[in-house]
Design an enzyme around this catalytic site. Structure first.
Site, mmCIF file in Angstrom:
data_model
loop_
_atom_site.group_PDB
_atom_site.id
_atom_site.type_symbol
_atom_site.label_atom_id
_atom_site.label_comp_id
_atom_site.label_asym_id
_atom_site.label_seq_id
_atom_site.Cartn_x
_atom_site.Cartn_y
_atom_site.Cartn_z
ATOM 1 C CG ASP A 63 -2.159 0.901 0.984
ATOM 2 O OD1 ASP A 63 -2.210 1.607 -0.050
ATOM 3 O OD2 ASP A 63 -3.042 0.929 1.859
ATOM 4 C CG ASP A 88 -5.752 -5.202 2.249
ATOM 5 O OD1 ASP A 88 -6.368 -4.503 1.441
ATOM 6 O OD2 ASP A 88 -5.425 -4.802 3.368
#
Ligand code: PRF
Length: 371
Positions: free
Chosen positions: A89, A265
């Protein structure tokens, strides 16, 4: 990077994603190893649960041990000892939730490190550079995620800023394209259908290797989240993967796959595992509960996970009550395995075009509860 859709069942999709570190079977659930570690779980155990890909975080690793240091040590795969695909991320979301004194402007995000208080600037270009230094197979654009509920003007501003940052990330990522690594865009727009559509259309016109749906599971009801996915997914190209960020519960996953999402996720399996909650086919089991104190049965004799099949509930109860590290380790593995088994079942059902029946059956078994 290459995404190959293999089958569809209604809107649900089965596919494979080829990355420089191997193939990801989709729909996929990525367990979260925030600081280059899956808390309490060895990488070989992560692999044994059936996980193809894991997620790690720009924000944490840029602050400690630093992206340049990880690069000198051979990149994130070598550094942490996970040889499979890694998605990172971009940091914007973690800055917002973890750091103090943050400031967002056109140039990027400026914040105080939660580790040593230093002032740090994260620009779209730096976010791409850090993810290049880490060597992540899938990098994410820098974006701004607004917690809901929020004013429309605020959602609008953050969505447009995220679009401009998407452009800058894409340009910064251009030299990386031959590597086979990928950059994904992030659709924002809060709970506003019109803003969501505008965000999706603009990002698709820029042509990314994949598209995430961000800014959901941030305080809105599940129905709102699903409605936003229903608006956005049909606008995304069918030959690119779709990733719903930070989601979610098993029910969220089933309902999002049904709406065309390929990747997820979430910290739920590991975080809840550390707190004594086990996921099983028959719903969540709180091992702190006294009812397990003398229960010799395992969590689920039919689980593919050895710990779920063999370790007595009474022992797990003891470990969690005694705050033993091993309890957290065991339940983290059990939960990652549960999520991977869930995804495996979803993939098999899509391949055989019985996804709706399968989802209904998973939900019904879950609703029976732990008996
Ligand atoms: N953006 C980024 N990461 C995220 C999110 C987002 O909107 C979310 C929202 N659920 C989780 N992680 N970059």
């Amino acid at each position: 990077m290459k995404f190959t859709p293999l089958a569809t069942d209604g809107v649900a999709r089965l596919g494979t994603l080829e990355t420089p570190h191997g193939i990801v079977r989709t729909p996929a659930f990525m367990p979260v190893g925030t600081q280059a570690a899956m808390k309490g779980v060895h990488w070989h155990e992560v692999r044994e649960t059936g996980a193809d890909i894991v997620l790690s975080n720009t924000y944490h690793l840029m602050l400690r041990p630093g992206a340049e240091r990880i690069a000198r040590l051979g990149g994130l795969h070598a550094f942490m000892g996970w040889s499979g695909p890694i998605l990172t991320d971009s940091g914007g979301f973690q800055v917002m939730s973890l750091s103090e004194l943050r400031k967002v402007d056109e140039s990027g995000v400026t914040f105080r490190s939660h580790i040593d208080g230093a002032t740090v600037v994260l620009s779209p270009e730096r976010a791409v550079e850090i993810q290049r230094l880490l060597g992540s197979d899938i990098a994410m654009q820098l974006d701004e995620c607004v917690a809901l509920p929020a004013e429309r003007a605020e959602i609008d501003r953050a969505m447009r800023l995220s679009l401009r940052w998407a452009e800058r990330c894409k340009r910064a990522f251009e030299p990386d394209l031959p590597s086979g690594r990928a950059l994904f865009a992030i659709v924002q727009g809060g709970d506003d259908v019109v803003l969501r559509q505008e965000s999706a259309r603009a990002l698709v016109a820029m042509d990314f290797q994949g598209y995430a749906i961000g800014g959901l599971a941030v305080g809105e009801p599940q129905a709102t989240m699903l409605a936003m996915i229903e608006e956005v997914a049909p606008l995304l190209p069918t030959d690119r993967p779709r990733y719903l960020m930070g989601v979610g519960t098993p029910d969220d996953l089933l309902k999002s796959v049904a709406r065309g999402v390929d990747m997820f996720d979430c910290v739920l399996p590991t975080r809840n595992g550390r707190h004594g909650l086990a996921y099983t086919r028959r719903g969540p089991v709180n091992l702190k509960n006294a009812r397990h104190a003398e229960d010799p049965r395992p969590l689920d004799p039919e689980s593919p996970c050895r710990i779920a099949r063999e370790v007595p509930r009474a022992y797990l109860h003891h470990l969690i009550r005694a705050n033993e590290t091993l309890g957290a380790m065991y339940l983290s593995v059990v939960n990652i395995a549960y999520f991977q088994t869930l995804m495996q079942g979803i993939r098999a059902a899509i391949a055989e075009r019985r996804f709706a029946d399968h989802a209904a059956q998973v939900t019904a078994t879950w609703a029976q509860g732990d008996v």
